[in-house]
Enzyme design. Structure first.
Site, PDB file in Angstrom:
ATOM      1  N   HIS A 164     -45.747  70.817 -34.783  1.00  0.00           N
ATOM      2  CA  HIS A 164     -46.893  71.587 -35.283  1.00  0.00           C
ATOM      3  C   HIS A 164     -46.829  72.996 -34.697  1.00  0.00           C
ATOM      4  O   HIS A 164     -46.354  73.183 -33.562  1.00  0.00           O
ATOM      5  CB  HIS A 164     -48.219  70.963 -34.830  1.00  0.00           C
ATOM      6  CG  HIS A 164     -48.763  69.906 -35.734  1.00  0.00           C
ATOM      7  ND1 HIS A 164     -49.563  68.890 -35.287  1.00  0.00           N
ATOM      8  CD2 HIS A 164     -48.658  69.716 -37.083  1.00  0.00           C
ATOM      9  CE1 HIS A 164     -49.922  68.113 -36.292  1.00  0.00           C
ATOM     10  NE2 HIS A 164     -49.392  68.602 -37.388  1.00  0.00           N
ATOM     11  N   CYS A 258     -54.669  70.385 -29.524  1.00  0.00           N
ATOM     12  CA  CYS A 258     -54.707  69.299 -30.503  1.00  0.00           C
ATOM     13  C   CYS A 258     -56.078  68.626 -30.549  1.00  0.00           C
ATOM     14  O   CYS A 258     -56.487  68.128 -31.590  1.00  0.00           O
ATOM     15  CB  CYS A 258     -53.640  68.253 -30.180  1.00  0.00           C
ATOM     16  SG  CYS A 258     -51.963  68.779 -30.568  1.00  0.00           S
TER      17      CYS A 258
END
Length: 265
Positions: A164, A258
């Site tokens: 990511h 996150c």
């Protein structure tokens, strides 16, 4: 400046499948410890004047704690997520329900994207930095730009350990970012050098310690406690580092960022 964040407790956290290189289904997970560490993160945020909203965790969705992946919000408009892997796909509906109930303008996506996992907002120039290569379809970049009315810079990720964008790049203040060059393609590295000549450049050790997976309010940087090298780099640039131990949640492939979705309105 006070910020507003959305988090989800790791009430059902586990590593029951592997969809990134950090996940090891044979390694034991201490859900109670993960919950204590998550609460420490929430307390650190509120102690620095930030507002924390909570999304209820749901059984059978062990990755819901990584709330950043559920949407991307700019100027009060929410661009929803559409997860790549079926194990996480039901999370999108939970996020949509929360945002709609809160009264935000919600734009449902047609393209695969994983929210703030692959989108970052730089307030000074009003730019969206968008990652692709592992989770988010690059076609979602144009869709996000249309939904949010902001220019989008596409950046290709090339190291699956940094699957990511938020594991390889973070926004530190209105004009400053930090990034790990080796996580990006050569052309993406060139764009980042041109756009952000004053960036804090990370090294591999910073990346492996999840030192890029941080949240900054422009002054204070909430950072995985393991990332001591990154902490030193940020302190040298005048930021106040707030270390948070999220070692248990790292087993799922995530850390501070996150766990945090920023509500920008």
């Amino acid at each position: 400046m006070s910020r507003t964040y959305l988090l989800c407790p790791p009430s059902h956290f586990d590593v029951s499948y592997a969809i990134n290189p950090w996940m090891d289904t044979s390694a034991p997970v201490d859900t109670a410890l993960a919950l204590r560490q998550w609460r420490d993160l929430c307390e650190a945020l509120t102690a620095h004047g930030h507002t924390v909203h909570t999304l209820d965790a749901e059984p059978g969705l062990p990755d819901m704690v990584y709330a950043a992946n559920g949407a991307f919000m700019v100027d009060g408009t929410v661009y929803g997520a559409r997860f790549r892997y079926p194990q996480r796909q039901p999370e999108a509906a939970s996020h949509e329900k929360w945002f709609r109930a809160a009264g935000w303008r919600f734009v449902a996506p047609t393209e695969t994207n994983e929210g703030e996992g692959d989108f970052a907002y730089v307030p000074g120039p009003g730019l969206i930095l968008a990652g692709y290569g592992y989770r988010t379809d690059p076609r979602a970049h144009a869709e996000a730009g249309e939904a949010l009315g902001r220019p989008v810079i596409s950046l290709k990720l090339v190291d699956d350990r940094f699957y990511h964008l938020d594991t390889a790049l973070a926004v530190l203040d209105d004009h400053t970012i930090t990034y790990l060059p080796q996580a990006f393609s050569a052309s993406s590295r060139k764009m980042l050098r041109q756009l952000f000549p004053g960036a804090v450049v990370a090294d591999e050790a910073d990346g492996l310690a999840f030192g890029l997976n941080l949240v900054s309010d422009g002054v204070n940087v909430f950072l995985n406690a393991e990332a001591r090298g990154m902490a030193a780099k940020l302190s040298a640039r005048g930021f106040t580092v707030v270390p948070v131990d999220l070692s248990e949640l790292k087993k799922g492939g995530g850390s501070v960022k996150c766990c945090i979705s920023e509500l920008r309105f």
